[in-house]
Design a protein around this motif. Structure first.
Motif, PDB file in Angstrom:
ATOM      1  N   HIS A   1       0.823  -1.209   0.000  1.00  0.00           N
ATOM      2  CA  HIS A   1       0.000   0.000   0.000  1.00  0.00           C
ATOM      3  C   HIS A   1       0.859   1.262   0.000  1.00  0.00           C
ATOM      4  O   HIS A   1       0.537   2.253  -0.667  1.00  0.00           O
ATOM      5  N   ARG A   2       1.960   1.223   0.741  1.00  0.00           N
ATOM      6  CA  ARG A   2       2.854   2.384   0.788  1.00  0.00           C
ATOM      7  C   ARG A   2       3.381   2.715  -0.608  1.00  0.00           C
ATOM      8  O   ARG A   2       3.422   3.870  -1.012  1.00  0.00           O
ATOM      9  N   TRP A   3       3.758   1.665  -1.358  1.00  0.00           N
ATOM     10  CA  TRP A   3       4.251   1.895  -2.716  1.00  0.00           C
ATOM     11  C   TRP A   3       3.138   2.403  -3.638  1.00  0.00           C
ATOM     12  O   TRP A   3       3.373   3.261  -4.498  1.00  0.00           O
ATOM     13  N   LEU A   4       1.960   1.913  -3.466  1.00  0.00           N
ATOM     14  CA  LEU A   4       0.838   2.350  -4.304  1.00  0.00           C
ATOM     15  C   LEU A   4       0.549   3.836  -4.117  1.00  0.00           C
ATOM     16  O   LEU A   4       0.079   4.505  -5.043  1.00  0.00           O
ATOM     17  N   THR A   5       0.822   4.357  -2.926  1.00  0.00           N
ATOM     18  CA  THR A   5       0.579   5.773  -2.668  1.00  0.00           C
ATOM     19  C   THR A   5       1.740   6.661  -3.099  1.00  0.00           C
ATOM     20  O   THR A   5       1.596   7.885  -3.153  1.00  0.00           O
ATOM     21  N   LYS A   6       2.892   6.053  -3.390  1.00  0.00           N
ATOM     22  CA  LYS A   6       4.082   6.831  -3.710  1.00  0.00           C
ATOM     23  C   LYS A   6       4.297   7.079  -5.197  1.00  0.00           C
ATOM     24  O   LYS A   6       4.902   8.075  -5.584  1.00  0.00           O
TER      25      LYS A   6
ATOM     26  N   LEU B   1      -9.447  -1.143  -7.177  1.00  0.00           N
ATOM     27  CA  LEU B   1     -10.609  -0.303  -7.466  1.00  0.00           C
ATOM     28  C   LEU B   1     -10.346   1.137  -7.034  1.00  0.00           C
ATOM     29  O   LEU B   1     -10.705   2.087  -7.733  1.00  0.00           O
ATOM     30  N   GLU B   2      -9.698   1.297  -5.891  1.00  0.00           N
ATOM     31  CA  GLU B   2      -9.405   2.639  -5.368  1.00  0.00           C
ATOM     32  C   GLU B   2      -8.436   3.401  -6.265  1.00  0.00           C
ATOM     33  O   GLU B   2      -8.626   4.587  -6.542  1.00  0.00           O
ATOM     34  N   PHE B   3      -7.399   2.714  -6.750  1.00  0.00           N
ATOM     35  CA  PHE B   3      -6.374   3.360  -7.560  1.00  0.00           C
ATOM     36  C   PHE B   3      -6.635   3.218  -9.064  1.00  0.00           C
ATOM     37  O   PHE B   3      -5.837   3.669  -9.876  1.00  0.00           O
ATOM     38  N   ASN B   4      -7.734   2.568  -9.417  1.00  0.00           N
ATOM     39  CA  ASN B   4      -8.104   2.364 -10.820  1.00  0.00           C
ATOM     40  C   ASN B   4      -7.023   1.600 -11.583  1.00  0.00           C
ATOM     41  O   ASN B   4      -6.571   2.006 -12.650  1.00  0.00           O
TER      42      ASN B   4
ATOM     43  N   GLN C   1      -6.350  -6.378  -1.825  1.00  0.00           N
ATOM     44  CA  GLN C   1      -5.659  -5.844  -2.997  1.00  0.00           C
ATOM     45  C   GLN C   1      -6.630  -5.551  -4.142  1.00  0.00           C
ATOM     46  O   GLN C   1      -6.390  -4.657  -4.960  1.00  0.00           O
ATOM     47  N   ILE C   2      -7.737  -6.259  -4.219  1.00  0.00           N
ATOM     48  CA  ILE C   2      -8.785  -5.901  -5.180  1.00  0.00           C
ATOM     49  C   ILE C   2      -9.392  -4.555  -4.808  1.00  0.00           C
ATOM     50  O   ILE C   2      -9.639  -3.706  -5.681  1.00  0.00           O
ATOM     51  N   ILE C   3      -9.614  -4.344  -3.517  1.00  0.00           N
ATOM     52  CA  ILE C   3     -10.138  -3.055  -3.053  1.00  0.00           C
ATOM     53  C   ILE C   3      -9.198  -1.927  -3.445  1.00  0.00           C
ATOM     54  O   ILE C   3      -9.628  -0.867  -3.933  1.00  0.00           O
TER      55      ILE C   3
END
Length: 268
Positions: free
Chosen positions: A80-85, A120-123, A115-117
Motif C-alpha cells: 500500500h505504501r508503494w501504491l501511494t508513492k 478499485l481505489e487506484f483504478n 488488494q482488489i479493493i
C-alpha cells in the motif's frame, strides 16, 4: 508486435544474462514486458529493471499468495505504501494458491480481497494467480459489486471454467507455455474461446513451452506460445499479434504519457 503480459525478468535466475535476453526478445518484436511483483524482497530488482528499460518493462505492485505468511499484514502495508508513492501498471500478482500449502488460506483470502479493493481505489487492473483454487477465487470475486479489469494469469482450467470467468468478470485469460504441453488440454480450451479474450505470457523463468519444457523460461519463448495459439486458431502470427496486443493494451492502458509519468514518480 507481441506483448508479454507476465514475466519475472527481475528474478535471480536471469542475473547472468538478463540484458542479452531482453535485447533478443526486443529484436524479435516482443516490445512490452509486464512484471508482476512477488513480495517486498523483489521490489528493488523489479524497479531497477524498469529504470534500465523504461519504455519496455512495466512493474506491477502486489503480494503473491505464496508469499502470504505470518507477516502478511506487514507485507500488505509495504504494498500500500508503494501504491501511494508512485504509479504502477497494475496490482499483481495476487490470488489464491492451494497447491503448495493451505496453512495461510484465510490470510490469502484477506490479502486477495484487500488488494482488489486497492485496485478499485487506484483504478488499476489486477493479475490473478489461481492454482487449485478456481471455485474459491470465483466465490471471492462474487462478493464485489464491481471488479477492475484484469488477467487470469496462466489459465489452465477447462472450457467451462474459462466461460465462467469470461461471463462473470471483465478479465482476459493469460495463455502461456502450458498450451504447448501435449496432454494439458489447454489447446482445446483455446480452440473454444474467441481471441478477443486472450493475452500471451511466459511466466519466465517458469513454465517454459515445448520444446524448452523443463528448462529456464526466457522472454523470447513467447514466440513459441504465439505460434501454438496461432496454429490452434488457424490464423497468421500477424493477426494473432494484433489481436492479443490490443487485448493487453485494453487491460493495462499503458500509453507513452503514463510511461513517462511512472518514471517521474520515483521514491524520494
Amino acid at each position: 508486435m507481441l506483448i508479454e503480459t507476465h514475466t519475472h525478468l527481475y528474478a535471480e535466475e536471469f542475473d547472468s544474462d538478463r540484458t542479452q535476453l531482453i535485447e533478443k526478445a526486443l529484436k524479435n518484436n516482443i516490445k512490452k514486458f509486464y512484471m508482476p511483483n512477488v513480495d517486498s524482497s523483489s521490489i528493488e530488482a523489479m524497479l531497477a529493471l524498469e529504470k534500465q528499460y523504461p519504455e519496455n518493462c512495466f512493474p506491477l505492485m502486489g503480494l503473491h499468495p505464496c508469499s502470504v505468511k505470518s507477516d502478511y499484514k506487514n507485507e500488505l502495508e509495504i504494498v500500500h505504501r508503494w501504491l501511494t508513492k508512485r504509479l504502477f501498471a497494475g496490482i499483481g500478482e495476487i490470488g489464491i494458491d492451494l497447491y503448495w500449502d493451505k496453512t495461510f488460506f484465510e490470510e490469502q483470502k484477506f490479502a486477495f480481497k484487500q488488494q482488489i479493493i486497492w485496485a478499485l481505489e487506484f483504478n488499476y487492473p489486477i493479475v490473478i494467480h489461481c492454482r487449485n483454487a478456481h471455485n474459491e477465487i470465483m466465490e471471492l470475486l462474487s462478493e464485489f459489486n464491481s471488479l477492475p479489469k484484469g488477467i487470469f494469469h496462466c489459465f489452465s482450467g477447462n472450457t467451462a471454467q474459462a466461460k465462467q470467468i469470461l461471463n462473470s468478470t471483465p478479465f482476459k485469460l493469460g495463455i502461456g507455455g502450458v498450451v504447448t504441453f501435449k496432454n494439458s488440454g489447454l489447446d482445446k480450451v483455446v480452440e473454444d474461446i474467441d481471441l478477443k479474450h486472450l493475452v500471451l505470457e511466459t511466466d519466465a523463468p517458469y513454465l517454459a513451452p515445448v520444446p524448452f519444457r523443463g528448462k529456464r523460461n526466457e522472454p523470447v519463448y513467447l514466440l513459441e506460445v504465439a505460434k501454438k495459439v496461432a496454429e490452434i486458431k488457424n490464423c497468421s502470427m500477424l493477426e494473432l499479434a494484433e489481436i492479443t496486443s490490443k487485448n493487453a493494451n485494453e487491460v493495462f492502458n499503458t500509453t507513452t504519457t503514463s510511461i513517462h509519468q511512472i518514471n517521474k514518480h520515483e521514491l524520494s
